[in-house]
Write an enzyme that holds these catalytic residues in place. Structure first.
Site, PDB file in Angstrom:
ATOM      1  CG  ASP A   1     -31.583   5.255  -0.984  1.00 23.11           C
ATOM      2  OD1 ASP A   1     -33.501   4.984  -1.088  1.00 23.11           O
ATOM      3  OD2 ASP A   1     -30.564   5.307  -1.625  1.00 23.11           O
TER       4      ASP A   1
ATOM      5  CG  HIS B   1     -33.900   8.457  -3.198  1.00 27.50           C
ATOM      6  ND1 HIS B   1     -32.934   7.402  -3.323  1.00 27.50           N
ATOM      7  CD2 HIS B   1     -34.184   8.728  -3.643  1.00 27.50           C
ATOM      8  CE1 HIS B   1     -32.951   7.506  -5.266  1.00 27.50           C
ATOM      9  NE2 HIS B   1     -33.695   8.391  -5.066  1.00 27.50           N
TER      10      HIS B   1
END
Length: 364
Positions: free
Chosen positions: A292, A323
């Protein structure tokens, strides 16, 4: 596949491992660009589902005369199947990121939930996503006051339906703060956080990839520019609209106010998402990716000890997914949505089994 479930050992955890292990969503889904998490992030921010859902907006007035908006997903045609005789449909509260951006991913999750018999509704904060700003006050990052009013209203409108909640990205700060502050009185049966931000202050101070920060910053400024006249009495609007970072905008809105200025440190003492994490009393699934680019480095941004010590927190950690991306080919392009809906199904199944075992209905 290569996902790991980190949690404190319990009967609920064992049931969840079995349920997720049977889910096809976690096995073998690949995307043409698995090593480009920023491209996944940009796709998630910009791409809308096809067809776009039909929503019915409802404005809810709060005790101080402020307004929040609830967008009930009612389409497309053919969605909204029955719950198969298993009792009333669950209400699924969808919480966008802290900038109020309703992404294609969140809408796609709502449509999938609608097709499976849930009643999905999107929570829009004051002044976000076209919700009128009737008071010169916006909602701080981790202040759950408005969300508490919304939950109370949903319980009154659907008194016999289980209430669930899903948050996306930085919107998880609000959901986690609400769960901690409310404890056993949250009135939620379960919750899930997709790519959550656990440490708000660190996240703002570290900065984010410009591919993510600038679209959200522009989205916020565009919404706030409609209310410059009313906000001028409480904040420096020139500084607000001239902000070049999300941190600068957050600090201008909530710390450098004209009537009640406060320090950055004091602001986060009241708004950190996990400040009352020990009080959380409902199962919470946190779906996170090791790559992420928005949350920050894995070692500093994931509170691993929380998942080892609390019986209510479950971390589903995958090596890739970006993400809020978790992409795959074909319909239902985010396997993370399948995992979240499977989590809710497993929780309901476990609670029904516990009720039968104890021979008494679970207290609401």
């Amino acid at each position: 596949g290569r996902c790991r479930l980190l949690c404190k050992p319990s009967a609920l955890a064992q049931h969840l491992v079995r349920s997720l292990g049977r889910s096809s969503a976690l096995w073998g889904s690949r995307w043409p660009w698995p090593r480009w998490p920023r491209l996944q992030m940009l796709r998630q921010l910009l791409q809308l589902p096809e067809p776009e859902p039909v929503v019915a907006r409802e404005l809810l007035q709060l005790p101080d005369a402020g307004l929040v908006a609830l967008d009930w997903l009612v389409g497309p045609q053919g969605a909204g199947s029955s719950s198969g005789g298993r009792g009333p449909s669950s209400v699924l509260l969808l919480i966008p990121n802290a900038a109020g951006k309703v992404t294609g991913g969140l809408l796609e999750l709502g449509l999938q939930a609608l097709e499976r018999g849930f009643i999905p509704v999107i929570f829009n904060r004051r002044g976000h996503n076209g919700c009128p700003l009737t008071t010169p006050r916006l909602q701080p990052f981790g202040d759950p006051g408005d969300l508490r009013e919304v939950v109370t209203y949903l319980r009154c409108r659907h008194p016999s339906a289980p209430l669930l909640a899903v948050s996306e990205g930085s919107g998880s700060g609000l959901l986690l703060a609400y769960l901690g502050e409310s404890g056993s009185s949250s009135h939620l049966a379960a919750a899930a956080c997709i790519s959550p931000i656990f440490r708000g202050r660190d996240w703002f101070e570290a900065g984010m990839p410009w591919l993510y920060e600038w679209p959200l910053l522009l989205h916020l400024k565009r919404g706030l520019s409609r209310y410059v006249g009313s906000l001028a009495a409480v904040v420096n609007t020139d500084r607000l609209l001239g902000s070049r970072l999300l941190r600068e905008l957050e600090e201008t809105l909530f710390c450098r106010t004209k009537s009640h200025p406060t320090s950055w440190e004091a602001y986060w003492e009241r708004n950190e998402p996990l400040r009352d994490a020990d009080e959380v009393a409902v199962p919470v699934l946190c779906l996170c990716s090791a790559d992420d680019p928005v949350r920050g480095p894995l070692a500093r941004s994931l509170p691993l000890e929380l998942f080892r010590s609390s019986p209510y927190f479950f971390l589903l950690l995958t090596p890739r997914g970006g993400h809020c991306g978790f992409p795959r080919r074909g319909p239902g392009r985010c396997w993370g949505h399948e995992a979240v809906l499977e989590f809710f199904r497993a929780m309901a199944e476990f609670l029904r089994a516990e009720e039968r075992r104890k021979g008494q209905p679970r207290p609401r």
